[in-house]
Design a protein around this motif. Structure first.
Motif, short mmCIF file in Angstrom:
data_model
loop_
_atom_site.label_atom_id
_atom_site.label_comp_id
_atom_site.label_asym_id
_atom_site.label_seq_id
_atom_site.Cartn_x
_atom_site.Cartn_y
_atom_site.Cartn_z
N GLY A 34 -6.14 5.23 6.12
CA GLY A 34 -7.11 4.83 7.24
C GLY A 34 -6.69 5.23 8.70
O GLY A 34 -6.91 4.89 9.37
N LEU A 35 -5.63 6.15 8.42
CA LEU A 35 -4.97 6.45 9.93
C LEU A 35 -6.00 7.77 10.52
O LEU A 35 -6.25 7.68 11.86
CB LEU A 35 -3.54 7.27 9.99
N GLY A 85 -9.57 -1.77 4.40
CA GLY A 85 -8.13 -1.62 4.91
C GLY A 85 -7.29 -3.07 4.90
O GLY A 85 -6.16 -3.28 4.47
N ALA A 86 -7.93 -4.05 5.64
CA ALA A 86 -7.32 -5.44 5.85
C ALA A 86 -6.90 -5.87 4.55
O ALA A 86 -6.04 -6.56 4.48
CB ALA A 86 -8.10 -6.27 6.69
N LEU A 102 -4.49 -2.48 2.25
CA LEU A 102 -3.33 -2.25 2.69
C LEU A 102 -1.99 -2.88 2.64
O LEU A 102 -0.91 -2.46 2.49
CB LEU A 102 -3.32 -1.74 4.45
N PRO A 103 -2.20 -4.31 2.39
CA PRO A 103 -1.06 -5.25 2.25
C PRO A 103 -0.58 -4.83 0.90
O PRO A 103 0.61 -5.27 0.72
CB PRO A 103 -1.55 -6.53 2.19
N ALA A 111 4.06 2.35 2.93
CA ALA A 111 3.81 3.78 2.85
C ALA A 111 4.97 4.24 3.99
O ALA A 111 5.64 3.46 4.66
CB ALA A 111 2.58 3.93 3.99
N ASP A 161 7.93 -7.18 9.77
CA ASP A 161 7.47 -8.33 8.85
C ASP A 161 6.53 -9.22 9.61
O ASP A 161 5.64 -10.08 9.05
CB ASP A 161 8.65 -8.92 7.98
N THR A 190 4.68 -8.94 11.86
CA THR A 190 3.22 -8.65 12.30
C THR A 190 2.23 -9.29 11.28
O THR A 190 1.20 -9.32 11.68
CB THR A 190 3.17 -6.99 12.38
N ASP A 191 2.74 -9.89 10.29
CA ASP A 191 1.96 -10.27 9.16
C ASP A 191 1.94 -11.90 9.53
O ASP A 191 2.80 -12.40 8.89
CB ASP A 191 2.54 -9.98 7.73
N ARG A 245 7.16 -5.51 1.12
CA ARG A 245 6.12 -6.50 0.57
C ARG A 245 5.87 -6.59 -0.79
O ARG A 245 5.08 -7.10 -1.58
CB ARG A 245 4.65 -6.42 1.08
#
Lengths: 300, 270
Positions: free
Chosen positions: A54-55, A74-75, A78-79, A83, A104, A106-107, A155
């Motif tokens: 999704g970049l 993505g939300a 992506l978790p 990557a 870490d 940011t979550d 994760r």
């Protein structure tokens, strides 16, 4: 067919100015695969990887990760993806540990309580724990690469998307990285590995996709690609006897060896030895990945 | 995400070096004034500077007047210009986005962290200037201060108005912050984004001095910056102060919107 973790349909990216970087690519990565995504520099590998995450937004075509449409989902998707895209990234004035802790956190939903443990675990896993408190600006490229992998593993994701993960590592580091990735794969992690290094892909992958000037020219299980060709290579000091015995089956002869058409290498060996032909080497011919890739790129 | 951005802001040596540098010029001015005892004549030079030789507690306001026209906006341009472009340069933007951090959340967190930087910077200037004023400059009246209009303000009124002035200065930087953030989404170079923002500031200042630009002057970002002086008239003259705040909010809406419009669908290729 087992579950597809990555699927793209007609994935296309045309950059401003009309350069087609990726041209109708249909990827299929199954759960459990180590998928080797091969292509020369500039073939569109990185653009493809960026679209998966999704970049970069696709010009045309669809992407599904875990069966959900990207980049819309993505939300939630992506978790579950770890990557490493085109080299690691970190804040140079912070230590490796501080970088991971920051990433870490940011979550918001994750509990803070076991953050320290999680960060410690991945640092140890990539072999960076002796240097965890040094600022990243003092790290070598190989150490940064390990840090990048550590952040991808934070994760414990079921899918890893790794772009050139061994870049900058020394032979020992490459070997450790390979063993780590293979052990993760044995434990159930699906790995999408992009590289321009044939040998790396050949050693690790269960499935191979080859990108050539933006187009997917080959996508197949490595075992299928490297199935015996029906030819057997025989090396013997008794070349003339062997030639006489195998008249009609010999496809090619060279200095001290023959290439023989034979469905069964073991039977051929028994046949030769029974007639007093000494055999130094004998084995079914397989195509190397290099030959396969070159052939696929040429015919495309 | 805001918390993460604040940690980044506060752990960065650059943040503190910038704040230190911001304090350098007011400090030099205080030392020079204390040594020479030569203040500018009333009505000339930066606001309040002529008064500080008698009353050192006014020096925070004088210091604000010194850093507001150039140093503070430049610092904001540098910090704001770094917001997105800086993440690109450290190769961290893509890793934030694939965590995933939504692009909107990231922009909002960046904007908040720039505003927090402004607050920190302004507070630091005020505190340092207060201490310098007390130690180096005049320690005359504790009874009250003469307002810009000539009447006397009580100590309580003075404190209140000084607080308002600081809030106004923080608000005055919103426009710069939003423009810097917008430029930061346009380019991969943090320096480029900062210089672009400074370019806009210089242009605004040049146009303010040009009679032919009268029609657009009310909308220029720098037009009302020094209006905080009006807070010390008796009674307070709100007109320019309110216009100034509205202008800043206008810039904030337009440029934060533009930053979002550009960043939301941007291909992140680095």
């Amino acid at each position: 067919m087992s579950e597809l973790l990555i699927a793209t349909h007609g994935l296309t990216k045309v950059y401003r100015g009309g350069v087609t970087a990726v041209d109708h690519v249909d990827l299929e990565v199954r759960a459990g695969d180590v998928y080797g995504f091969l292509g020369a520099n500039g073939s569109g590998k990185t653009t493809t990887v960026r679209m998966l995450l999704g970049l970069v937004l696709a010009t045309e075509g669809g992407i599904e990760l875990f069966g959900e449409a990207m980049p819309k989902a993505g939300a939630s998707v992506l978790p579950r993806v770890g990557a490493l895209v085109e080299g690691p990234g970190a804040y140079p004035h912070l230590s490796g540990r501080a970088n991971l802790t920051l990433l870490d956190s940011t979550d918001g939903r994750r509990r803070r309580g076991d953050r320290r443990r999680r960060v410690g675990e991945v640092l140890e896993q990539v072999g960076l724990d002796p240097a965890d408190r040094r600022p990243v600006r003092t790290y070598s490229l190989g150490m940064r690469q390990r840090l990048g992998l550590a952040s991808a593993l934070l994760r414990r994701p079921p899918l890893l998307v790794l772009d050139e993960p061994t870049n900058g590592l020394d032979p020992q580091g490459i070997r450790e990285m390979r063993e780590l990735l293979l052990s993760l794969n044995r434990a159930g992690t699906t790995i999408f590995l992009s590289s321009h290094l044939l040998a790396e892909i050949e050693q690790m992958s269960s499935r191979v996709g080859v990108l050539d000037r933006g187009r997917l020219v080959l996508q197949e299980d490595l075992a299928t690609l490297q199935a015996p060709t029906g030819l057997v290579r025989v090396r013997t000091p008794d070349l003339s006897t062997a030639l006489r015995l195998l008249d009609g089956q010999v496809v090619d002869r060279g200095e001290g060896h023959l290439v023989v058409r034979s469905p069964d290498a073991a039977a051929l060996n028994a046949h030769l030895v029974a007639r007093d032909v000494r055999v130094t080497e004998l084995g079914p011919e397989r195509r190397s990945l290099e030959e396969i890739v070159l052939a696929a790129s040429e015919s495309a | 995400m805001i918390r993460v951005e604040l940690v980044k802001l506060l752990t960065r040596p650059r943040t503190w070096i910038t704040i230190l540098a911001l304090n350098a010029l007011p400090t030099l001015v205080a030392v020079l004034l204390a040594v020479t005892d030569l203040g500018p004549r009333p009505g000339t030079g930066p606001p309040f500077l002529s008064a500080v030789l008698t009353d050192g507690t006014l020096f925070p306001l004088a210091a604000l007047g010194i850093v507001l026209p150039l140093f503070l906006p430049v610092a904001v341009a540098v910090v704001g210009g770094d917001a997105i472009a800086g993440e690109v340069q450290s190769d961290t933007l893509r890793y934030l986005l694939v965590r995933p951090v939504s692009r909107l959340r990231l922009l909002v967190a960046k904007l908040v962290s720039v505003v927090v930087f402004v607050v920190l910077a302004v507070l630091a200037v005020a505190v340092v200037a207060y201490v310098e004023g007390r130690l180096l400059l005049g320690d005359a009246p504790a009874t009250g201060v003469v307002s810009v209009s000539g009447s006397t303000l009580t100590q309580a009124e003075m404190t209140q108005r000084t607080g308002l002035a600081f809030v106004y200065v923080v608000l005055a930087m919103l426009g710069v912050a939003a423009i810097a953030l917008f430029f930061s989404t346009l380019t991969d170079s943090a320096v480029g984004a900062a210089l672009g923002t400074i370019g806009v500031l210089v242009a605004s200042t040049v146009l303010l001095g040009l009679d032919a630009a009268d029609a657009i002057k009310p909308y220029l970002m720098t037009r009302h910056w020094l209006a905080f002086v009006d807070l010390f008239r008796d009674p307070i003259r709100w007109g320019d102060v309110v216009d100034g705040v509205l202008t800043q909010l206008g810039y904030l809406v337009v440029f934060a919107g533009a930053a979002w419009a550009n960043f939301a669908t941007k291909d992140v290729n680095r």
